[in-house]
Motif scaffolding. Structure first.
Motif, PDB file in Angstrom:
ATOM      1  N   GLY A  89       5.501  -4.975   8.313  1.00  0.00           N
ATOM      2  CA  GLY A  89       4.347  -4.739   7.462  1.00  0.00           C
ATOM      3  C   GLY A  89       3.067  -5.058   8.213  1.00  0.00           C
ATOM      4  N   SER A 136      -0.140  -5.660   6.217  1.00  0.00           N
ATOM      5  CA  SER A 136      -1.192  -6.163   5.328  1.00  0.00           C
ATOM      6  C   SER A 136      -1.633  -7.575   5.685  1.00  0.00           C
ATOM      7  CB  SER A 136      -0.702  -6.127   3.875  1.00  0.00           C
ATOM      8  OG  SER A 136       0.408  -6.999   3.695  1.00  0.00           O
ATOM      9  N   TRP A 137      -0.787  -8.333   6.348  1.00  0.00           N
ATOM     10  CA  TRP A 137      -1.082  -9.732   6.674  1.00  0.00           C
ATOM     11  C   TRP A 137      -1.683  -9.920   8.062  1.00  0.00           C
ATOM     12  CZ3 TRP A 137       1.481 -11.600  10.989  1.00  0.00           C
ATOM     13  CH2 TRP A 137       2.544 -10.815  11.455  1.00  0.00           C
ATOM     14  N   TRP A 189     -11.060  -7.315   4.735  1.00  0.00           N
ATOM     15  CA  TRP A 189      -9.649  -7.542   4.382  1.00  0.00           C
ATOM     16  C   TRP A 189      -9.547  -8.356   3.093  1.00  0.00           C
ATOM     17  CZ3 TRP A 189      -7.056 -12.385   4.501  1.00  0.00           C
ATOM     18  CH2 TRP A 189      -5.676 -12.312   4.269  1.00  0.00           C
ATOM     19  N   SER A 195     -10.030  -6.391  -0.009  1.00  0.00           N
ATOM     20  CA  SER A 195      -9.120  -5.270  -0.244  1.00  0.00           C
ATOM     21  C   SER A 195      -7.930  -5.734  -1.075  1.00  0.00           C
ATOM     22  CB  SER A 195      -8.624  -4.704   1.089  1.00  0.00           C
ATOM     23  OG  SER A 195      -7.695  -5.588   1.686  1.00  0.00           O
ATOM     24  N   PRO A 196      -7.296  -4.824  -1.798  1.00  0.00           N
ATOM     25  CA  PRO A 196      -6.131  -5.209  -2.613  1.00  0.00           C
ATOM     26  C   PRO A 196      -4.932  -5.639  -1.775  1.00  0.00           C
ATOM     27  CG  PRO A 196      -6.448  -2.819  -2.616  1.00  0.00           C
ATOM     28  CD  PRO A 196      -7.661  -3.403  -1.974  1.00  0.00           C
ATOM     29  N   ARG A 197      -4.953  -5.361  -0.481  1.00  0.00           N
ATOM     30  CA  ARG A 197      -3.816  -5.702   0.366  1.00  0.00           C
ATOM     31  C   ARG A 197      -3.827  -7.170   0.785  1.00  0.00           C
ATOM     32  NH1 ARG A 197      -3.723  -1.931   5.302  1.00  0.00           N
ATOM     33  NH2 ARG A 197      -1.489  -2.386   5.279  1.00  0.00           N
ATOM     34  N   ARG A 250      -3.680  -9.992  -0.714  1.00  0.00           N
ATOM     35  CA  ARG A 250      -2.795 -10.976  -1.339  1.00  0.00           C
ATOM     36  C   ARG A 250      -1.413 -10.400  -1.642  1.00  0.00           C
ATOM     37  NH1 ARG A 250      -5.841 -15.461  -3.321  1.00  0.00           N
ATOM     38  NH2 ARG A 250      -8.069 -15.139  -3.016  1.00  0.00           N
ATOM     39  N   THR A 251      -1.026  -9.386  -0.860  1.00  0.00           N
ATOM     40  CA  THR A 251       0.288  -8.788  -1.104  1.00  0.00           C
ATOM     41  C   THR A 251       1.420  -9.586  -0.480  1.00  0.00           C
ATOM     42  OG1 THR A 251       0.011  -7.371   0.837  1.00  0.00           O
ATOM     43  CG2 THR A 251      -0.659  -6.455  -1.297  1.00  0.00           C
ATOM     44  N   ARG A 252       1.117 -10.450   0.486  1.00  0.00           N
ATOM     45  CA  ARG A 252       2.151 -11.283   1.103  1.00  0.00           C
ATOM     46  C   ARG A 252       1.931 -12.738   0.706  1.00  0.00           C
ATOM     47  NH1 ARG A 252       4.972  -8.452   5.362  1.00  0.00           N
ATOM     48  NH2 ARG A 252       6.209 -10.359   5.560  1.00  0.00           N
ATOM     49  N   ARG A 253       3.030 -13.405   0.393  1.00  0.00           N
ATOM     50  CA  ARG A 253       2.967 -14.819   0.024  1.00  0.00           C
ATOM     51  C   ARG A 253       3.976 -15.624   0.839  1.00  0.00           C
ATOM     52  NH1 ARG A 253       0.928 -11.986  -4.023  1.00  0.00           N
ATOM     53  NH2 ARG A 253      -0.521 -12.947  -5.516  1.00  0.00           N
ATOM     54  N   GLY A 300      -1.201 -16.288  -2.444  1.00  0.00           N
ATOM     55  CA  GLY A 300      -1.636 -15.287  -1.477  1.00  0.00           C
ATOM     56  C   GLY A 300      -2.820 -15.696  -0.631  1.00  0.00           C
TER      57      GLY A 300
END
Length: 651
Positions: free
Chosen positions: A550, A552-553, A608, A611-613, A615-618, A628
């Protein structure tokens, strides 16, 4: 009397002003004059090294008559264009009145004078007060590199000695950049004087049968006091670099009956060397004469090579005339001790701590440390350069010559697993059983696990040419990123150790603290040395790794590297960041001012976070909390442990 009109009619009925016809006639006259102007013979050129046919070398043009298809593929290769005379056809950078503000001091000014290229810049040899440094104007006469970079060399005005412009042209980016910024070198390292460097050093691997012809050893005295009469058989890596001098071959094969008899019988021709007919070790040494880390065995050998050229010829035993540095084998030899005494950072700048090579262009060093080479029981099962690569594109290869050259002359069909399964045929029957990955995935490609991207050069990661099996121990004890975590960038060393234990029975090494709890790539980016940071940042932009991990992080970590003290690390981080959705148009100059770089990094992080991305990874392994948010305090703790030892990688 006929009255002349101010216009005349062309043969197609369009009116053309008479003045234009007169001007056209003048142009035609000039063109005729230019075309009749005699070409300066190579032997008459005085301001650069020249090509001469001697010592039984005859040049690639002679080979062309009988070997047109081989000549065509070689002509399209980057071996041919390794070194070129600066001409309108070879110069890729814009010289038309351009000011280049990419280098020390005042801007470099470039101009084209007819078919010549000139540069004005601050005198790099000035030894007085820097405030009084004069400007010099020099003709650019030669280029090295044609795949990723153009390095431009100018005539110093002293015989055939060359020096290098203070900026390098990056071909993919179409921009000039400071010379020191394109190598992985400690911040603040001064621009080295490279007066005569091409003549004495680059010539060995960037030309065919080069002769330095310095009357005294290089750097034994100021070059202005030395005689410099450098010659080559051919600029670039040409036919005779790999096949040996061809005069005897040409003479013998003037007889067509001899040629037909050899062709019909399938026998080798003793008047020339065909590398693929040599045994695997000798054939690989043909490549190793350039693609290795070597030194002269003693000063006498250097003096002899300066006068007569390097003595190695294809088919010879390379080690008879050179010391090939191989820390695992000759790390305690007198020759190695001498190298280290002269340059204490020699080993660290070229090899990992266990002796495996870590820089590009030295693939022979990687090969000769591979068990497929060292432990092979028979020639037909011995790995060689030609197990995977070919000197010439074959007729059945569907790729264009440009595509073949751009993929490092890998043989047709050898870009995948066939290079390995030609020997390991049992694995080919059930790939997934061996790899524990989907058969068509990147995780099932032999190269990705056994030749990972752990060498560095040309602002990118390069595949290791030492065939190994991935281990976590190499990362813990040596510092070399392992193949598993170069793809699974969001996983810890402990995770990889568990997989390798369960799948292959490897005993996990002792792991402590963050080695168990933080993703390995995060450790390398924040706490690793400059080489680890460069390799990892490059992997963040690699598509298979992005698919596995991924993206997003990744932004805050790549954003952190936009402020890295090493120019090369910043460049690679920015390039990888631009592969992530939303950051394709990132405005960032890796050689810009510190304030501008910080502003760009802060802007990227702000974009970043908004953006909605974001906090998609925790994942705690990526230093994200359950909500997030990024644990910047943990990032700081790792950053404070960074390996800040100066590192210069000798690519």
């Amino acid at each position: 009397m006929m009255q002349l009109s101010t216009s005349s009619r062309s043969r197609h009925g369009t009116f053309v002003p008479a003045a234009a016809l007169i001007a056209g006639a003048a142009v035609l006259g000039m063109a005729a004059a230019v075309s009749l102007e005699p070409i300066v013979p190579e032997a008459a050129v005085e301001n650069r090294p020249i090509a001469v046919t001697e010592d039984r070398y005859v040049s690639s043009e002679t080979c062309r008559a009988c070997h047109p298809s081989q000549y065509q593929t070689w002509h399209g290769s980057f071996h041919r264009t390794m070194t070129q005379v600066a001409t309108p056809e070879s110069v890729r950078a814009d010289f038309d009145g351009v000011a280049v503000d990419a280098g020390p001091g005042r801007p470099m000014r470039l101009e084209r004078r007819g078919d010549e290229f000139w540069a004005e810049f601050d005198d790099p040899g000035w030894e007085g007060d820097p405030r009084d440094r004069p400007r010099i104007t020099r003709q650019v006469v030669m280029i090295t590199g044609s795949h990723h970079q153009n390095i431009y060399w100018y005539s110093t005005g002293h015989e055939r000695a060359l020096n290098v412009l203070p900026a390098v042209y990056l071909l993919d980016d179409e921009r000039w950049t400071p010379r020191n910024a394109v190598v992985l070198a400690p911040p603040g390292q001064g621009v080295a004087m490279l007066d005569g460097h091409w003549n004495a050093v680059c010539i060995d691997c960037h030309t065919t049968h080069g002769k330095t012809r310095f009357d005294t050893p290089f750097r034994s005295e100021p070059i202005r006091n030395q005689s410099v009469d450098t010659t080559v058989a051919e600029l670039g890596i040409a036919c005779e670099a790999c096949h040996g001098p061809a005069a005897a071959h040409v003479a013998a094969n003037r007889n067509p009956l001899r040629r037909y008899a050899l062709h019909a019988g399938g026998a080798s021709d003793p008047t020339i060397v065909e590398p693929t007919r040599l045994d695997p070790r000798r054939s690989s040494q043909v490549c190793g004469q350039c693609h290795s880390i070597w030194e002269f065995p003693d000063p006498t050998a250097e003096r002899a090579a300066s006068a007569a050229g390097l003595p190695f010829r294809p088919g010879d035993e390379l080690r008879e005339t050179r010391f090939v540095a191989q820390p695992r084998v000759n790390g305690r030899s007198p020759a190695m001790r001498n190298l280290i005494a002269a340059d204490p950072d020699f080993v660290r700048g070229s090899f990992w701590a266990d002796g495996l090579v870590r820089v590009s262009g030295r693939e022979y060093n990687g090969l000769i440390d591979s068990p497929c080479f060292t432990d092979a029981a028979a020639p037909e099962r011995t790995l060689s350069c030609f197990s995977c690569h070919t000197m010439h594109k074959t007729p059945e290869d569907p790729r264009t010559i440009a595509e073949w050259a751009d993929t490092h002359q890998v043989s047709a069909g050898m870009g995948g697993d066939a290079a390995c399964t030609q020997c390991h045929d049992g694995i080919a029957a059930d790939v997934a059983a061996h790899t524990h990955h989907a058969p068509e995935s990147a995780g099932s490609r032999c190269y990705n696990c056994h030749m990972p991207y752990t060498s560095y050069g040309l602002l990118r990661a390069i595949r290791s040419h030492t065939v190994t099996s991935p281990t976590v121990r190499e990362s813990v004890e040596i510092g070399r990123p392992n193949a598993c975590n170069l793809c699974h960038l969001d996983r810890t060393l402990a995770w990889s150790a568990d997989q390798l234990r369960d799948w292959y029975g490897q005993s996990p090494p002792d792991l402590r603290g963050e080695e168990r709890s933080v993703a390995a790539s995060v450790l390398w980016l924040l706490a690793g040395d400059a080489g680890q940071r460069a390799l990892t940042a490059w992997s963040y932009g690699r598509e298979p790794a992005q698919e596995a991990s991924g993206t997003s992080w990744m932004v805050p970590y790549l954003g952190e590297l936009l402020g890295d003290p090493y120019d090369a690390v910043r460049f690679i981080a920015a390039r990888s960041l631009r592969t992530i959705s939303g950051f394709e148009t990132l405005q960032y100059d890796f050689t810009g001012s510190r304030d501008a770089r910080i502003e760009a990094a802060v802007g990227a992080l702000r974009a970043w976070r908004n953006s909605p991305r974001a906090r998609t990874r925790r994942d705690p392994e990526l230093l994200f909390g359950v909500d997030g948010t990024l644990d910047t305090a943990a990032m700081r703790r790792l950053f404070d442990r960074r390996d800040t030892r100066p590192l210069f990688l000798r690519e």
